[in-house]
Design a protein around this motif. Structure first.
Motif, PDB file in Angstrom:
ATOM      1  N   LEU A  26       0.786  -1.226  -0.016  1.00 31.23           N
ATOM      2  CA  LEU A  26       0.021   0.005  -0.005  1.00 31.23           C
ATOM      3  C   LEU A  26       0.895   1.338  -0.035  1.00 31.23           C
ATOM      4  CD1 LEU A  26      -3.197  -1.153   2.439  1.00 31.23           C
ATOM      5  CD2 LEU A  26      -3.178  -0.328  -0.228  1.00 31.23           C
ATOM      6  N   PRO A  27       1.764   1.424   0.842  1.00 29.52           N
ATOM      7  CA  PRO A  27       2.756   2.483   0.715  1.00 29.52           C
ATOM      8  C   PRO A  27       3.103   3.035  -0.795  1.00 29.52           C
ATOM      9  CG  PRO A  27       3.329   1.220   2.593  1.00 29.52           C
ATOM     10  CD  PRO A  27       2.498   0.343   1.784  1.00 29.52           C
ATOM     11  N   ASN A  28       3.203   2.199  -1.646  1.00 36.03           N
ATOM     12  CA  ASN A  28       3.748   2.385  -2.967  1.00 36.03           C
ATOM     13  C   ASN A  28       2.424   3.044  -3.782  1.00 36.03           C
ATOM     14  OD1 ASN A  28       6.018   0.797  -2.737  1.00 36.03           O
ATOM     15  ND2 ASN A  28       5.052  -1.104  -3.356  1.00 36.03           N
ATOM     16  N   PHE A  29       1.358   2.984  -3.137  1.00 39.43           N
ATOM     17  CA  PHE A  29       0.340   3.803  -3.842  1.00 39.43           C
ATOM     18  C   PHE A  29      -0.186   5.195  -3.172  1.00 39.43           C
ATOM     19  CE2 PHE A  29       0.084  -0.920  -5.003  1.00 39.43           C
ATOM     20  CZ  PHE A  29      -0.667  -0.476  -6.274  1.00 39.43           C
ATOM     21  N   ILE A  30       0.853   5.490  -2.324  1.00 44.21           N
ATOM     22  CA  ILE A  30       0.437   6.867  -1.542  1.00 44.21           C
ATOM     23  C   ILE A  30       0.480   7.868  -2.848  1.00 44.21           C
ATOM     24  CG2 ILE A  30       1.259   8.659  -0.070  1.00 44.21           C
ATOM     25  CD1 ILE A  30       2.324   6.329   1.702  1.00 44.21           C
ATOM     26  N   VAL A  31      -0.586   8.986  -2.607  1.00 42.63           N
ATOM     27  CA  VAL A  31      -0.842   9.870  -3.326  1.00 42.63           C
ATOM     28  C   VAL A  31      -1.257  11.382  -2.628  1.00 42.63           C
ATOM     29  CG1 VAL A  31      -1.697   8.509  -5.714  1.00 42.63           C
ATOM     30  CG2 VAL A  31      -3.390   9.295  -3.754  1.00 42.63           C
ATOM     31  N   LEU A  32      -0.958  12.369  -3.357  1.00 39.57           N
ATOM     32  CA  LEU A  32      -1.227  13.616  -2.510  1.00 39.57           C
ATOM     33  C   LEU A  32      -2.438  14.300  -2.838  1.00 39.57           C
ATOM     34  CD1 LEU A  32       2.410  15.133  -2.650  1.00 39.57           C
ATOM     35  CD2 LEU A  32       1.189  13.992  -0.820  1.00 39.57           C
ATOM     36  N   TRP A  33      -3.098  14.075  -3.968  1.00 33.14           N
ATOM     37  CA  TRP A  33      -4.255  14.877  -4.456  1.00 33.14           C
ATOM     38  C   TRP A  33      -5.420  14.645  -3.647  1.00 33.14           C
ATOM     39  CZ3 TRP A  33      -8.433  12.131  -5.882  1.00 33.14           C
ATOM     40  CH2 TRP A  33      -8.441  10.790  -6.176  1.00 33.14           C
ATOM     41  N   PRO A  34      -5.910  13.655  -3.167  1.00 30.88           N
ATOM     42  CA  PRO A  34      -6.961  13.566  -2.343  1.00 30.88           C
ATOM     43  C   PRO A  34      -7.011  14.792  -1.078  1.00 30.88           C
ATOM     44  CG  PRO A  34      -6.234  11.363  -2.683  1.00 30.88           C
ATOM     45  CD  PRO A  34      -5.219  12.159  -2.958  1.00 30.88           C
ATOM     46  N   LYS A  35      -5.861  15.197  -0.821  1.00 33.50           N
ATOM     47  CA  LYS A  35      -5.737  16.098   0.152  1.00 33.50           C
ATOM     48  C   LYS A  35      -5.814  17.629  -0.365  1.00 33.50           C
ATOM     49  CE  LYS A  35      -3.396  13.611   3.903  1.00 33.50           C
ATOM     50  NZ  LYS A  35      -2.464  13.621   4.807  1.00 33.50           N
ATOM     51  N   ARG A  36      -5.868  17.654  -1.689  1.00 30.31           N
ATOM     52  CA  ARG A  36      -5.841  19.124  -2.076  1.00 30.31           C
ATOM     53  C   ARG A  36      -6.951  19.413  -2.931  1.00 30.31           C
ATOM     54  NH1 ARG A  36       0.035  17.858  -4.960  1.00 30.31           N
ATOM     55  NH2 ARG A  36       1.256  18.059  -2.789  1.00 30.31           N
ATOM     56  N   TRP A  37      -6.897  20.806  -3.113  1.00 30.24           N
ATOM     57  CA  TRP A  37      -8.150  21.186  -4.033  1.00 30.24           C
ATOM     58  C   TRP A  37      -7.827  21.112  -5.479  1.00 30.24           C
ATOM     59  CZ3 TRP A  37     -12.921  23.331  -3.151  1.00 30.24           C
ATOM     60  CH2 TRP A  37     -13.265  23.484  -1.575  1.00 30.24           C
ATOM     61  N   PRO A  38      -8.561  20.999  -6.408  1.00 38.10           N
ATOM     62  CA  PRO A  38      -8.300  20.639  -7.763  1.00 38.10           C
ATOM     63  C   PRO A  38      -7.576  21.983  -8.230  1.00 38.10           C
ATOM     64  CG  PRO A  38     -10.679  20.892  -7.578  1.00 38.10           C
ATOM     65  CD  PRO A  38      -9.970  20.984  -6.210  1.00 38.10           C
ATOM     66  N   ARG A  39      -6.927  21.908  -9.299  1.00 39.94           N
ATOM     67  CA  ARG A  39      -6.074  23.068  -9.852  1.00 39.94           C
ATOM     68  C   ARG A  39      -7.263  23.651 -10.823  1.00 39.94           C
ATOM     69  NH1 ARG A  39      -0.819  20.157 -11.509  1.00 39.94           N
ATOM     70  NH2 ARG A  39       0.387  20.488  -9.565  1.00 39.94           N
ATOM     71  N   ARG A  40      -6.992  25.185 -10.975  1.00 47.95           N
ATOM     72  CA  ARG A  40      -8.089  25.600 -11.819  1.00 47.95           C
ATOM     73  C   ARG A  40      -7.516  25.392 -13.312  1.00 47.95           C
ATOM     74  NH1 ARG A  40     -10.651  30.820  -9.317  1.00 47.95           N
ATOM     75  NH2 ARG A  40     -11.607  30.998 -11.625  1.00 47.95           N
ATOM     76  N   LYS A  41      -8.644  25.362 -13.954  1.00 49.52           N
ATOM     77  CA  LYS A  41      -8.307  25.090 -15.545  1.00 49.52           C
ATOM     78  C   LYS A  41      -8.764  26.189 -16.326  1.00 49.52           C
ATOM     79  CE  LYS A  41      -8.490  19.965 -15.164  1.00 49.52           C
ATOM     80  NZ  LYS A  41      -9.259  18.804 -15.760  1.00 49.52           N
ATOM     81  N   LYS A  42      -7.983  26.649 -17.403  1.00 51.04           N
ATOM     82  CA  LYS A  42      -8.379  27.575 -18.161  1.00 51.04           C
ATOM     83  C   LYS A  42      -9.717  27.548 -18.568  1.00 51.04           C
ATOM     84  CE  LYS A  42      -3.958  28.551 -20.177  1.00 51.04           C
ATOM     85  NZ  LYS A  42      -2.895  28.771 -21.378  1.00 51.04           N
ATOM     86  N   GLY A  43     -10.450  28.783 -18.595  1.00 58.30           N
ATOM     87  CA  GLY A  43     -12.124  28.846 -19.044  1.00 58.30           C
ATOM     88  C   GLY A  43     -12.903  28.537 -18.062  1.00 58.30           C
ATOM     89  N   ARG A  44     -12.542  28.000 -16.708  1.00 53.95           N
ATOM     90  CA  ARG A  44     -13.636  27.653 -15.835  1.00 53.95           C
ATOM     91  C   ARG A  44     -12.972  27.679 -14.288  1.00 53.95           C
ATOM     92  NH1 ARG A  44     -12.413  23.422 -13.233  1.00 53.95           N
ATOM     93  NH2 ARG A  44     -11.687  21.404 -14.496  1.00 53.95           N
ATOM     94  N   ALA A  45     -13.542  27.789 -13.454  1.00 53.57           N
ATOM     95  CA  ALA A  45     -13.225  27.905 -11.914  1.00 53.57           C
ATOM     96  C   ALA A  45     -13.660  26.497 -11.523  1.00 53.57           C
ATOM     97  CB  ALA A  45     -13.978  28.763 -11.125  1.00 53.57           C
ATOM     98  N   ALA A  46     -12.667  25.941 -10.532  1.00 51.99           N
ATOM     99  CA  ALA A  46     -12.814  24.768  -9.984  1.00 51.99           C
ATOM    100  C   ALA A  46     -12.611  24.678  -8.468  1.00 51.99           C
ATOM    101  CB  ALA A  46     -12.001  23.651 -10.562  1.00 51.99           C
TER     102      ALA A  46
END
Length: 165
Positions: free
Chosen positions: A145-165
């Motif tokens: 399982l430690p090989n699958f650690i990711v950071l994105w679930p603890k973060r807000w999504p990045r803003r993409k051009k043309g829309r807010a997120a």
């Protein structure tokens, strides 16, 4: 002072205090991102929680929803039933979680399906687990399982051009 009926007529239910919501209203707060259904690891020394890209065996990685919501606690005994009481003791909910946001007195994010009227808006905004679940829990050995650690679930999504997120 406004009565509860007047109050309800003037504001969406999700803006009311969580302890005033009915069970169906409480359930509707979930945006279906699926982040809470990712396997988490806790560092025994620091208590820090790490999210992985491994999903609960019942998590549908395309929809972000449970494949057997009604029977989940029978099939996955450590599945947490999120209640107002339980919410206070859960530190691992993602920062985008509507339950967490409302408990903190914050509004729902603009991409939340209750605001957009579109259940897919959580996917469009890049918040959900769609396309990010690497494996189901039964497919991964605990030691791996430690090989699958990711950071994105603890973060807000990045803003993409043309829309807010």
């Amino acid at each position: 002072m406004a009565t509860k009926t007047e109050k309800e007529a003037g504001e969406p239910f999700w803006m009311r205090p969580l302890d005033e919501l009915t069970r169906p209203q409480w359930e509707k707060l979930c945006d279906g991102c699926g982040r809470c259904c990712l396997v988490k690891l806790e560092d025994e020394d620091s208590g820090e929680i790490y999210h992985t890209s491994v999903g609960c065996d019942l998590l549908d990685g395309d929809t972000g929803r449970c494949r057997d919501y009604a029977g989940r606690q029978t099939k996955v005994p450590d599945c947490v039933r999120l209640t107002l009481k339980a919410l206070a003791g859960i530190a691992w909910l993602p920062p985008t979680c509507a339950y967490r946001l409302r408990a903190e007195g914050k509004p729902l994010p603009e991409w939340h399906p209750l605001l957009t009227g579109d259940p897919a808006s959580v996917h469009t905004a890049g918040v959900s687990v769609r396309g990010r679940v690497a494996a189901r829990e039964q497919e991964v050995e605990t030691d791996d399982l430690p090989n699958f650690i990711v950071l994105w679930p603890k973060r807000w999504p990045r803003r993409k051009k043309g829309r807010a997120a």
